[in-house]
Design a protein around this motif. Structure first.
Motif, PDB file in Angstrom:
ATOM      1  N   PRO A 129       1.158  -1.249   0.131  1.00 37.11           N
ATOM      2  CA  PRO A 129       0.200   0.287   0.585  1.00 37.11           C
ATOM      3  C   PRO A 129       1.064   1.584  -0.292  1.00 37.11           C
ATOM      4  O   PRO A 129       0.122   2.225  -0.128  1.00 37.11           O
ATOM      5  CB  PRO A 129      -0.830  -0.433   0.958  1.00 37.11           C
ATOM      6  CG  PRO A 129      -0.599  -1.334   1.499  1.00 37.11           C
ATOM      7  CD  PRO A 129       0.343  -2.249   1.165  1.00 37.11           C
ATOM      8  N   CYS A 130       2.136   1.175   0.582  1.00 38.61           N
ATOM      9  CA  CYS A 130       3.086   2.196   0.500  1.00 38.61           C
ATOM     10  C   CYS A 130       2.552   3.076   1.444  1.00 38.61           C
ATOM     11  O   CYS A 130       2.268   4.239   0.867  1.00 38.61           O
ATOM     12  CB  CYS A 130       3.293   2.563  -0.766  1.00 38.61           C
ATOM     13  SG  CYS A 130       4.222   2.109  -1.804  1.00 38.61           S
ATOM     14  N   LYS A 131       1.562   3.225   2.607  1.00 43.96           N
ATOM     15  CA  LYS A 131       0.984   4.254   2.956  1.00 43.96           C
ATOM     16  C   LYS A 131       2.221   5.261   4.300  1.00 43.96           C
ATOM     17  O   LYS A 131       3.132   4.842   3.841  1.00 43.96           O
ATOM     18  CB  LYS A 131      -0.111   3.454   3.965  1.00 43.96           C
ATOM     19  CG  LYS A 131      -1.186   2.488   3.684  1.00 43.96           C
ATOM     20  CD  LYS A 131      -1.955   2.470   4.678  1.00 43.96           C
ATOM     21  CE  LYS A 131      -3.261   1.059   4.431  1.00 43.96           C
ATOM     22  NZ  LYS A 131      -3.719   0.557   5.529  1.00 43.96           N
ATOM     23  N   GLY A 132       2.075   6.116   3.822  1.00 44.54           N
ATOM     24  CA  GLY A 132       2.975   6.973   4.599  1.00 44.54           C
ATOM     25  C   GLY A 132       3.877   7.921   3.441  1.00 44.54           C
ATOM     26  O   GLY A 132       4.472   8.655   3.898  1.00 44.54           O
ATOM     27  N   TRP A 133       3.336   7.062   2.218  1.00 45.89           N
ATOM     28  CA  TRP A 133       4.628   7.597   1.486  1.00 45.89           C
ATOM     29  C   TRP A 133       4.664   9.298   1.211  1.00 45.89           C
ATOM     30  O   TRP A 133       6.212   9.852   1.187  1.00 45.89           O
ATOM     31  CB  TRP A 133       4.543   6.838   0.294  1.00 45.89           C
ATOM     32  CG  TRP A 133       5.647   7.450  -0.680  1.00 45.89           C
ATOM     33  CD1 TRP A 133       5.691   7.556  -2.560  1.00 45.89           C
ATOM     34  CD2 TRP A 133       7.079   8.209  -0.972  1.00 45.89           C
ATOM     35  NE1 TRP A 133       6.040   8.509  -2.851  1.00 45.89           N
ATOM     36  CE2 TRP A 133       7.684   8.474  -2.652  1.00 45.89           C
ATOM     37  CE3 TRP A 133       7.836   7.708   0.112  1.00 45.89           C
ATOM     38  CZ2 TRP A 133       8.539   8.753  -2.862  1.00 45.89           C
ATOM     39  CZ3 TRP A 133       9.482   8.200  -0.384  1.00 45.89           C
ATOM     40  CH2 TRP A 133       9.659   9.368  -1.743  1.00 45.89           C
ATOM     41  N   ALA A 134       3.708   9.978   1.398  1.00 44.31           N
ATOM     42  CA  ALA A 134       3.402  11.120   0.892  1.00 44.31           C
ATOM     43  C   ALA A 134       4.375  12.423   1.985  1.00 44.31           C
ATOM     44  O   ALA A 134       4.864  12.667   1.540  1.00 44.31           O
ATOM     45  CB  ALA A 134       2.237  11.547   0.793  1.00 44.31           C
ATOM     46  N   ALA A 191       6.343   6.167  -6.697  1.00 47.24           N
ATOM     47  CA  ALA A 191       7.085   7.332  -7.940  1.00 47.24           C
ATOM     48  C   ALA A 191       6.298   8.452  -6.535  1.00 47.24           C
ATOM     49  O   ALA A 191       5.514   8.085  -6.243  1.00 47.24           O
ATOM     50  CB  ALA A 191       5.952   7.194  -8.845  1.00 47.24           C
ATOM     51  N   PHE A 192       7.318   9.168  -6.702  1.00 39.72           N
ATOM     52  CA  PHE A 192       6.596  11.066  -5.935  1.00 39.72           C
ATOM     53  C   PHE A 192       6.011  11.155  -6.100  1.00 39.72           C
ATOM     54  O   PHE A 192       5.011  11.226  -7.452  1.00 39.72           O
ATOM     55  CB  PHE A 192       7.156  12.190  -6.340  1.00 39.72           C
ATOM     56  CG  PHE A 192       9.577  11.171  -6.468  1.00 39.72           C
ATOM     57  CD1 PHE A 192       9.656  11.114  -5.206  1.00 39.72           C
ATOM     58  CD2 PHE A 192      10.518  11.392  -7.696  1.00 39.72           C
ATOM     59  CE1 PHE A 192      11.390  11.441  -4.754  1.00 39.72           C
ATOM     60  CE2 PHE A 192      11.524  11.019  -6.839  1.00 39.72           C
ATOM     61  CZ  PHE A 192      11.867  10.174  -5.427  1.00 39.72           C
ATOM     62  N   VAL A 193       4.730  11.367  -5.269  1.00 39.20           N
ATOM     63  CA  VAL A 193       2.840  12.128  -5.116  1.00 39.20           C
ATOM     64  C   VAL A 193       3.694  13.496  -5.434  1.00 39.20           C
ATOM     65  O   VAL A 193       4.228  14.179  -5.506  1.00 39.20           O
ATOM     66  CB  VAL A 193       3.102  12.236  -3.850  1.00 39.20           C
ATOM     67  CG1 VAL A 193       1.607  13.014  -3.932  1.00 39.20           C
ATOM     68  CG2 VAL A 193       2.824  10.598  -3.656  1.00 39.20           C
ATOM     69  N   GLY A 194       2.702  13.725  -6.862  1.00 41.62           N
ATOM     70  CA  GLY A 194       2.162  15.031  -7.153  1.00 41.62           C
ATOM     71  C   GLY A 194       3.634  15.626  -8.396  1.00 41.62           C
ATOM     72  O   GLY A 194       3.422  17.129  -8.332  1.00 41.62           O
ATOM     73  N   THR A 195       3.961  14.303  -8.987  1.00 41.52           N
ATOM     74  CA  THR A 195       5.165  15.191  -9.511  1.00 41.52           C
ATOM     75  C   THR A 195       4.931  14.185 -10.834  1.00 41.52           C
ATOM     76  O   THR A 195       4.277  12.398 -10.815  1.00 41.52           O
ATOM     77  CB  THR A 195       6.878  15.187  -9.331  1.00 41.52           C
ATOM     78  OG1 THR A 195       6.641  13.791  -8.813  1.00 41.52           O
ATOM     79  CG2 THR A 195       6.867  15.947  -8.336  1.00 41.52           C
ATOM     80  N   THR A 196       5.253  14.218 -12.121  1.00 37.26           N
ATOM     81  CA  THR A 196       5.131  13.563 -13.308  1.00 37.26           C
ATOM     82  C   THR A 196       6.186  12.579 -14.308  1.00 37.26           C
ATOM     83  O   THR A 196       6.071  12.042 -15.090  1.00 37.26           O
ATOM     84  CB  THR A 196       4.353  14.181 -14.328  1.00 37.26           C
ATOM     85  OG1 THR A 196       4.750  15.512 -14.637  1.00 37.26           O
ATOM     86  CG2 THR A 196       2.185  14.399 -13.646  1.00 37.26           C
ATOM     87  N   THR A 197       7.215  13.753 -13.329  1.00 37.55           N
ATOM     88  CA  THR A 197       8.749  13.970 -14.142  1.00 37.55           C
ATOM     89  C   THR A 197       9.709  14.281 -13.103  1.00 37.55           C
ATOM     90  O   THR A 197       9.536  14.368 -12.333  1.00 37.55           O
ATOM     91  CB  THR A 197       8.822  14.767 -15.335  1.00 37.55           C
ATOM     92  OG1 THR A 197       9.192  15.735 -14.873  1.00 37.55           O
ATOM     93  CG2 THR A 197       7.813  14.191 -16.600  1.00 37.55           C
ATOM     94  N   ALA A 198      10.788  13.317 -13.257  1.00 45.21           N
ATOM     95  CA  ALA A 198      12.002  13.518 -12.841  1.00 45.21           C
ATOM     96  C   ALA A 198      13.178  13.546 -13.389  1.00 45.21           C
ATOM     97  O   ALA A 198      13.146  13.667 -14.747  1.00 45.21           O
ATOM     98  CB  ALA A 198      12.422  11.870 -12.283  1.00 45.21           C
ATOM     99  N   THR A 199      14.047  14.558 -12.489  1.00 44.64           N
ATOM    100  CA  THR A 199      15.096  14.994 -13.609  1.00 44.64           C
ATOM    101  C   THR A 199      16.029  14.108 -14.039  1.00 44.64           C
ATOM    102  O   THR A 199      16.129  13.234 -13.228  1.00 44.64           O
ATOM    103  CB  THR A 199      15.632  16.259 -12.707  1.00 44.64           C
ATOM    104  OG1 THR A 199      14.862  17.138 -12.007  1.00 44.64           O
ATOM    105  CG2 THR A 199      16.917  16.627 -12.870  1.00 44.64           C
TER     106      THR A 199
END
Length: 284
Positions: A129-134, A191-199
């Motif tokens: 579930p990746c709970k708490g990741w954000a 994946a990062f929350v609230g981002t669509t691309t990574a540098t």
């Protein structure tokens, strides 16, 4: 100033605080990998409380900053953000892996491949579930760690390491991407929350010596070709098929190795991690 202790985390200070060395802010992604399981033989997940007790007791010498339970969203923090922790191998005389940044925030996710809870089996961390990741991402980011993976977000248990990228670039790194270390975790990460691309990374990570076989076709080889020519290590007979590994690549790379001071079998024309990192092949 950001919070030294992650809001919402249980604080279990083990002491032994020590300053970091400064430089690009980093976060390191680990999994606890406390059991070995397979798809054919899954194993029950080890209780979170058992790992928490381990890192607070006999395992304090390898404790991370944060132990994260991605199933229930629990966190325990063992040292403040501005202290180094000790989850990475740190060999004498090299980069001080646990200290190589303004912060080097180390996160251990309670997980091993094919762990089981009840009847459900989880092959990868991202399957939990990746709970708490954000919340975890936000706290790490508050310490100046960008939401990016300089060497690529981990997607398997293959090691990819570039010491030059590590030294120069802030961001998240998998344990499999850290110099001087041999571990291959975490295998995956949310994946990062609230981002669509990574540098993307500035330089192409070392793909491994086995990548460079006759006939191998890749834009990485073409980028390497250009860098070798730019470094005055041009032993190519032709610029045709510059994206295919061949004898010209091997001869040119041997010139690069000799330029770096390698001799004998160490200048055999097959890229190694150290010589590759110094070539600065641009990311493709």
């Amino acid at each position: 100033m950001p919070d030294l202790w992650m809001p919402g985390a249980t604080r279990l200070d083990i002491g032994d605080h020590a300053a970091t060395d400064g430089g690009p802010a980093k976060a390191i992604a680990h999994i606890t990998w406390d059991k070995n399981a397979t798809a054919a033989k899954p194993v029950d997940l080890v209780p979170y409380t058992a790992l928490r007790s381990y890192f607070a007791g006999g395992g304090a010498g390898v404790a991370p900053h944060i132990l994260w339970d991605p199933f229930e969203g629990h966190f325990t923090q063992f040292v403040p953000a501005n202290s180094r922790s000790k989850s990475l191998v740190d060999q004498a005389g090299g980069t001080r892996t646990n200290r190589a940044g303004s912060v080097v925030l180390q996160i251990e996710a309670l997980f091993f491949p094919y762990c089981r809870i009840g009847t459900k089996v989880y092959p990868q961390l991202v399957d939990t579930p990746c709970k708490g990741w954000a919340d975890l991402q936000a706290w790490v980011h508050s310490w100046g760690v960008p939401n990016s993976w300089p060497m690529g977000r981990p997607v398997d248990f293959t090691s990819h390491r570039s010491e030059s990228t590590w030294e120069k670039t802030a961001g998240w790194y998998g344990h499999s991407q850290i110099p001087e270390n041999t571990h291959q975790d975490p295998g995956s990460w949310p994946a990062f929350v609230g981002t669509t691309t990574a540098t993307p990374p500035v330089y192409e990570p070392f793909p491994g010596a086995s990548f460079f076989t006759a006939g191998k076709k890749s834009p990485v080889i073409a980028a390497m070709h250009k860098r070798l020519v730019a470094e005055g290590c041009d032993a190519y007979q032709s610029s045709a098929n510059s994206n295919v590994w061949g004898s010209g690549d091997k001869a040119s790379y041997a010139k690069w190795q000799r330029k770096l001071g390698y001799t004998g079998t160490d200048a055999n024309g097959i890229p190694g991690a150290t010589s590759w990192s110094k070539l600065h092949v641009p990311n493709v």
